[in-house]
Design a protein around this motif. Structure first.
Motif, PDB file in Angstrom:
ATOM      1  N   GLU A 203      66.096  49.941 -41.969  1.00 27.78           N
ATOM      2  CA  GLU A 203      65.363  50.711 -42.976  1.00 27.78           C
ATOM      3  C   GLU A 203      65.503  52.190 -42.668  1.00 27.78           C
ATOM      4  O   GLU A 203      65.417  52.595 -41.505  1.00 27.78           O
ATOM      5  CB  GLU A 203      63.882  50.310 -42.994  1.00 27.78           C
ATOM      6  N   GLN A 204      65.685  52.993 -43.700  1.00 24.37           N
ATOM      7  CA  GLN A 204      65.862  54.429 -43.515  1.00 24.37           C
ATOM      8  C   GLN A 204      64.553  55.212 -43.540  1.00 24.37           C
ATOM      9  O   GLN A 204      64.474  56.300 -42.990  1.00 24.37           O
ATOM     10  CB  GLN A 204      66.814  54.981 -44.584  1.00 24.37           C
ATOM     11  N   PHE A 205      63.526  54.681 -44.190  1.00 25.32           N
ATOM     12  CA  PHE A 205      62.290  55.429 -44.373  1.00 25.32           C
ATOM     13  C   PHE A 205      61.211  54.999 -43.378  1.00 25.32           C
ATOM     14  O   PHE A 205      60.871  53.816 -43.280  1.00 25.32           O
ATOM     15  CB  PHE A 205      61.755  55.259 -45.794  1.00 25.32           C
ATOM     16  N   ASP A 206      60.636  55.974 -42.663  1.00 29.63           N
ATOM     17  CA  ASP A 206      59.586  55.696 -41.684  1.00 29.63           C
ATOM     18  C   ASP A 206      58.378  55.015 -42.330  1.00 29.63           C
ATOM     19  O   ASP A 206      57.777  54.121 -41.728  1.00 29.63           O
ATOM     20  CB  ASP A 206      59.139  56.985 -40.992  1.00 29.63           C
ATOM     21  N   LYS A 207      58.026  55.432 -43.540  1.00 29.12           N
ATOM     22  CA  LYS A 207      56.878  54.832 -44.226  1.00 29.12           C
ATOM     23  C   LYS A 207      57.088  53.326 -44.412  1.00 29.12           C
ATOM     24  O   LYS A 207      56.180  52.529 -44.184  1.00 29.12           O
ATOM     25  CB  LYS A 207      56.657  55.502 -45.581  1.00 29.12           C
ATOM     26  N   CYS A 208      58.284  52.949 -44.821  1.00 30.31           N
ATOM     27  CA  CYS A 208      58.573  51.521 -45.020  1.00 30.31           C
ATOM     28  C   CYS A 208      58.555  50.759 -43.698  1.00 30.31           C
ATOM     29  O   CYS A 208      58.062  49.633 -43.641  1.00 30.31           O
ATOM     30  CB  CYS A 208      59.914  51.341 -45.725  1.00 30.31           C
ATOM     31  N   ILE A 209      59.085  51.365 -42.649  1.00 29.67           N
ATOM     32  CA  ILE A 209      59.071  50.709 -41.334  1.00 29.67           C
ATOM     33  C   ILE A 209      57.634  50.445 -40.903  1.00 29.67           C
ATOM     34  O   ILE A 209      57.299  49.352 -40.439  1.00 29.67           O
ATOM     35  CB  ILE A 209      59.822  51.560 -40.294  1.00 29.67           C
ATOM     36  N   LYS A 210      56.782  51.432 -41.079  1.00 24.09           N
ATOM     37  CA  LYS A 210      55.377  51.283 -40.719  1.00 24.09           C
ATOM     38  C   LYS A 210      54.720  50.170 -41.541  1.00 24.09           C
ATOM     39  O   LYS A 210      54.033  49.298 -41.001  1.00 24.09           O
ATOM     40  CB  LYS A 210      54.646  52.604 -40.938  1.00 24.09           C
ATOM     41  N   LEU A 211      54.952  50.178 -42.860  1.00 22.90           N
ATOM     42  CA  LEU A 211      54.368  49.151 -43.720  1.00 22.90           C
ATOM     43  C   LEU A 211      54.879  47.756 -43.358  1.00 22.90           C
ATOM     44  O   LEU A 211      54.105  46.800 -43.295  1.00 22.90           O
ATOM     45  CB  LEU A 211      54.650  49.457 -45.191  1.00 22.90           C
ATOM     46  N   ALA A 212      56.179  47.642 -43.130  1.00 23.79           N
ATOM     47  CA  ALA A 212      56.747  46.332 -42.777  1.00 23.79           C
ATOM     48  C   ALA A 212      56.139  45.813 -41.479  1.00 23.79           C
ATOM     49  O   ALA A 212      55.761  44.636 -41.391  1.00 23.79           O
ATOM     50  CB  ALA A 212      58.263  46.429 -42.658  1.00 23.79           C
ATOM     51  N   ASN A 213      56.028  46.681 -40.483  1.00 22.84           N
ATOM     52  CA  ASN A 213      55.448  46.261 -39.207  1.00 22.84           C
ATOM     53  C   ASN A 213      53.987  45.855 -39.351  1.00 22.84           C
ATOM     54  O   ASN A 213      53.504  44.998 -38.608  1.00 22.84           O
ATOM     55  CB  ASN A 213      55.617  47.352 -38.151  1.00 22.84           C
ATOM     56  N   GLU A 214      53.288  46.446 -40.291  1.00 24.27           N
ATOM     57  CA  GLU A 214      51.896  46.074 -40.543  1.00 24.27           C
ATOM     58  C   GLU A 214      51.780  44.794 -41.377  1.00 24.27           C
ATOM     59  O   GLU A 214      50.868  44.000 -41.181  1.00 24.27           O
ATOM     60  CB  GLU A 214      51.169  47.207 -41.275  1.00 24.27           C
ATOM     61  N   MET A 215      52.685  44.606 -42.335  1.00 20.87           N
ATOM     62  CA  MET A 215      52.540  43.519 -43.304  1.00 20.87           C
ATOM     63  C   MET A 215      53.196  42.205 -42.907  1.00 20.87           C
ATOM     64  O   MET A 215      52.762  41.147 -43.337  1.00 20.87           O
ATOM     65  CB  MET A 215      53.099  43.961 -44.656  1.00 20.87           C
ATOM     66  N   ILE A 216      54.254  42.250 -42.143  1.00 21.86           N
ATOM     67  CA  ILE A 216      54.914  40.992 -41.770  1.00 21.86           C
ATOM     68  C   ILE A 216      53.934  40.191 -40.922  1.00 21.86           C
ATOM     69  O   ILE A 216      53.435  40.688 -39.903  1.00 21.86           O
ATOM     70  CB  ILE A 216      56.233  41.244 -41.011  1.00 21.86           C
ATOM     71  N   PRO A 217      53.637  38.963 -41.335  1.00 23.17           N
ATOM     72  CA  PRO A 217      52.677  38.144 -40.576  1.00 23.17           C
ATOM     73  C   PRO A 217      53.096  37.959 -39.117  1.00 23.17           C
ATOM     74  O   PRO A 217      54.278  37.828 -38.798  1.00 23.17           O
ATOM     75  CB  PRO A 217      52.687  36.812 -41.332  1.00 23.17           C
ATOM     76  N   LYS A 218      52.095  37.954 -38.266  1.00 26.39           N
ATOM     77  CA  LYS A 218      52.307  37.893 -36.819  1.00 26.39           C
ATOM     78  C   LYS A 218      53.214  36.734 -36.403  1.00 26.39           C
ATOM     79  O   LYS A 218      54.091  36.899 -35.561  1.00 26.39           O
ATOM     80  CB  LYS A 218      50.954  37.787 -36.117  1.00 26.39           C
ATOM     81  N   GLU A 219      53.005  35.559 -36.999  1.00 25.68           N
ATOM     82  CA  GLU A 219      53.795  34.390 -36.575  1.00 25.68           C
ATOM     83  C   GLU A 219      55.265  34.474 -36.975  1.00 25.68           C
ATOM     84  O   GLU A 219      56.076  33.662 -36.529  1.00 25.68           O
ATOM     85  CB  GLU A 219      53.180  33.085 -37.091  1.00 25.68           C
ATOM     86  N   LEU A 220      55.629  35.452 -37.816  1.00 23.73           N
ATOM     87  CA  LEU A 220      57.027  35.622 -38.216  1.00 23.73           C
ATOM     88  C   LEU A 220      57.691  36.800 -37.514  1.00 23.73           C
ATOM     89  O   LEU A 220      58.917  36.911 -37.511  1.00 23.73           O
ATOM     90  CB  LEU A 220      57.115  35.801 -39.737  1.00 23.73           C
ATOM     91  N   LYS A 221      56.906  37.678 -36.907  1.00 24.77           N
ATOM     92  CA  LYS A 221      57.448  38.880 -36.263  1.00 24.77           C
ATOM     93  C   LYS A 221      58.397  38.560 -35.119  1.00 24.77           C
ATOM     94  O   LYS A 221      59.324  39.324 -34.850  1.00 24.77           O
ATOM     95  CB  LYS A 221      56.321  39.776 -35.767  1.00 24.77           C
TER      96      LYS A 221
END
Length: 164
Positions: A72-90
């Protein structure tokens, strides 16, 4: 967790305009379960919906040594993805910051592409191509076709049999 619960979770997010349509997401999920896919490159993480769906499919297959590299190129998206991806899938996903460049291949005159400068590796079974996205650079809007796959093919980096 199942596909419907996971997808609806992402649809309920304020940034849901950045995710793939439900039918496409379900086809991707079924595709991964159907074929011998263990290593995935996700070009364009966005908020992490596609990576999470692919991780769910890999998890349900029950195979070992599976992983998704997501760029991902955008820091905002990286932050959101890291917050939103469920823990059991990370555990199946690594989100990488990807720098973007404009590429003008001499073999395709008068055409420029946006592509990720570097990719973690190239021995993937599946490459999902959804980035890089257009962006502003010094008040100019840069929007060229995605060239990461073009460049990889032209440089002989994609292994035979890779799904794109």
């Amino acid at each position: 967790m199942n596909f419907k619960i996971l997808y609806n979770y992402f649809v309920a997010q304020p940034e849901s305009k950045w995710i793939m349509k439900g039918d496409n997401a379900f086809e991707l999920y079924k595709f991964i379960k159907r074929y011998p896919i263990k290593r995935i490159l996700d070009l364009g993480t966005g908020i992490g919906c596609s990576a999470a769906i692919m991780a769910l499919a890999l998890k349900e297959k029950g195979e070992k040594d599976v992983h998704i590299d997501s760029l991902e190129q955008f820091d905002k998206c990286i932050k959101l993805a890291n917050e939103m991806i469920p823990k059991e899938l990370k555990e199946y996903i690594t989100v990488h910051k990807g720098e973007v460049e404009m590429w003008r291949p001499k073999e395709i005159p008068y055409q420029a592409f946006l592509n990720f400068k570097e990719v973690p590796r190239w021995d993937y079974d599946l490459i999902l191509n959804d980035g890089p996205s257009p962006f502003k650079d010094n008040e100019r809007f840069i929007d060229f076709p995605n060239g990461t796959i073009h460049k990889a093919v032209m440089k002989g980096k994609i292994k035979p049999g890779t799904f794109i």
